[in-house]
Design a protein around this motif. Structure first.
Motif, short mmCIF file in Angstrom:
data_model
loop_
_atom_site.label_atom_id
_atom_site.label_comp_id
_atom_site.label_asym_id
_atom_site.label_seq_id
_atom_site.Cartn_x
_atom_site.Cartn_y
_atom_site.Cartn_z
N GLU A 162 6.21 1.27 4.35
CA GLU A 162 5.10 1.11 3.42
C GLU A 162 5.59 1.13 1.97
N GLY A 163 6.59 1.98 1.68
CA GLY A 163 7.09 2.07 0.33
C GLY A 163 7.78 0.81 -0.14
N GLU A 164 8.34 0.05 0.80
CA GLU A 164 9.01 -1.20 0.43
C GLU A 164 8.03 -2.20 -0.14
N ASN A 165 6.82 -2.24 0.48
CA ASN A 165 5.78 -3.16 0.02
C ASN A 165 4.46 -2.69 0.60
N PRO A 166 3.43 -2.44 -0.21
CA PRO A 166 2.15 -1.97 0.33
C PRO A 166 1.53 -2.91 1.36
N LEU A 167 1.88 -4.19 1.32
CA LEU A 167 1.36 -5.13 2.30
C LEU A 167 1.92 -4.89 3.69
N TYR A 168 2.95 -4.05 3.78
CA TYR A 168 3.51 -3.70 5.08
C TYR A 168 2.78 -2.52 5.72
N LEU A 169 1.66 -2.10 5.14
CA LEU A 169 0.92 -0.95 5.67
C LEU A 169 0.65 -1.03 7.17
N PRO A 170 0.16 -2.17 7.72
CA PRO A 170 -0.07 -2.22 9.16
C PRO A 170 1.18 -1.94 9.99
N GLN A 171 2.34 -2.42 9.52
CA GLN A 171 3.57 -2.16 10.27
C GLN A 171 4.00 -0.70 10.15
N ALA A 172 3.68 -0.08 9.03
CA ALA A 172 4.03 1.32 8.83
C ALA A 172 3.12 2.25 9.61
N LYS A 173 1.93 1.76 9.97
CA LYS A 173 0.90 2.63 10.51
C LYS A 173 0.46 2.31 11.94
N ILE A 174 0.68 1.11 12.41
CA ILE A 174 0.11 0.69 13.71
C ILE A 174 1.23 0.25 14.63
N TYR A 175 1.54 1.08 15.62
CA TYR A 175 2.55 0.77 16.63
C TYR A 175 2.39 1.78 17.76
N SER A 176 3.09 1.60 18.85
CA SER A 176 2.96 2.50 20.00
C SER A 176 3.45 3.90 19.63
#
Length: 301
Positions: A162-176
């Motif tokens: 998420e810190g790399e780019n706020p648009l990566y929020l779903p990848q930072a937050k949603i996974y198994s």
């Protein structure tokens, strides 16, 4: 009293019940989603027994979320969360602005089947370098947007992604393995949320590697405001769970590691304990649990 979802030994289908004093009694709903179609005004009366009680130690407890019910989350709702996001982010002013903005940050966190519960593992992304648990009070709302109850949530987060780019929020937050909730829902009429103590500690090799505390009194927004924002544009026919943000954010020098154990407690609401694994493979059992929920007992041991 807690509303729970569970499987009895040898049974194929989950049941919905009430847990109290070490016993579980089934109620007249075939799913938590069905329960969340009920108005709060009549729900209390409909939580009466609909079968024989059983010893809580004999059943396998499941996440108290099923079917079409989704888990959403709010971000930057505590001052400490704003500070933590600013520390980690390449676009710090975004988090400073959203803290005081009229519109809160709300995002989808998990579908029901991907949730884990007490005793089951939470996961770190294999490609993440900086990861933290986020202990949060979660609001359980019915299909009309009324607050039915509360539970404990661990909103796992990759700070490096998420810190790399706020648009990566779903990848930072949603996974198994990214979202865990306690096994029980405390009814709203039994909880005063104005000043609930929230504590968390991370145990590593038998010793406390991190601990922190906060209170719901430090929430920058009201629970009702957050729920209203979630429901304003969207229908939730089987209700929704909304995790309300964290006020406990470790310093940038701390990161979760495989083998850690995360312990969360929210006053009046409950506790949540999860061991930590890394990567996708240790969470593949969630797919099997879709058809055989009783197999989750192995994941809880």
């Amino acid at each position: 009293m807690e509303i729970v979802r569970y499987v009895e030994p040898g049974a194929a289908e989950p049941r919905v019940g009430v847990r109290q004093d070490g016993r579980v009694t089934p109620v007249g709903f075939d799913s938590v989603g069905a329960l969340l179609r009920e108005p709060v005004a009549t729900l209390r009366e409909k939580l009466g027994p609909a079968g024989s009680e059983v010893d809580a130690a004999e059943v396998t407890f499941l996440p108290p979320v099923d079917g079409r019910t989704e888990v959403w989350a709010a971000g930057v709702t505590y001052e400490r969360s704003r500070t933590g996001r600013v520390e980690e982010s390449s676009a710090a002013t975004i988090y400073e602005k959203v803290y005081d903005a009229e519109r809160p940050e709300i995002f989808l966190k998990s579908v029901a089947w991907r949730l884990v519960t007490d005793g089951e593992p939470v996961a770190l992304r294999a490609d993440s370098k900086l990861d933290v648990p986020e202990p949060e009070l979660a609001v359980v709302a019915n299909s009309a947007g009324e607050i039915v109850g509360y539970t404990v949530c661990n909103d796992m987060s990759s700070r490096s992604i998420e810190g790399e780019n706020p648009l990566y929020l779903p990848q930072a937050k949603i996974y198994s393995g990214a979202c865990s909730v306690a096994t029980g829902i405390r009814p709203a009429w039994e909880v005063d949320t104005s000043d609930l103590a929230i504590t968390m500690r991370v145990v590593r090799d038998g010793e406390v590697a991190y601990d922190g505390e906060t209170s719901t009194a430090r929430l920058h927004r009201t629970l009702e405001e957050l729920v209203a924002t979630l429901f304003e544009p969207t229908d939730f026919p089987d209700g929704a769970v909304l995790s309300t943000g964290t006020g406990i954010v470790p310093e940038m020098s701390f990161s979760l590691a495989e083998g850690d154990v995360v312990e969360i407690e929210i006053e009046q609401v409950g506790t949540l304990t999860n061991p930590v694994v890394r990567g996708r493979e240790p969470m593949t059992w969630l797919v099997d649990a879709l058809e055989r929920p009783g197999t989750r007992r192995k994941a809880q041991q």
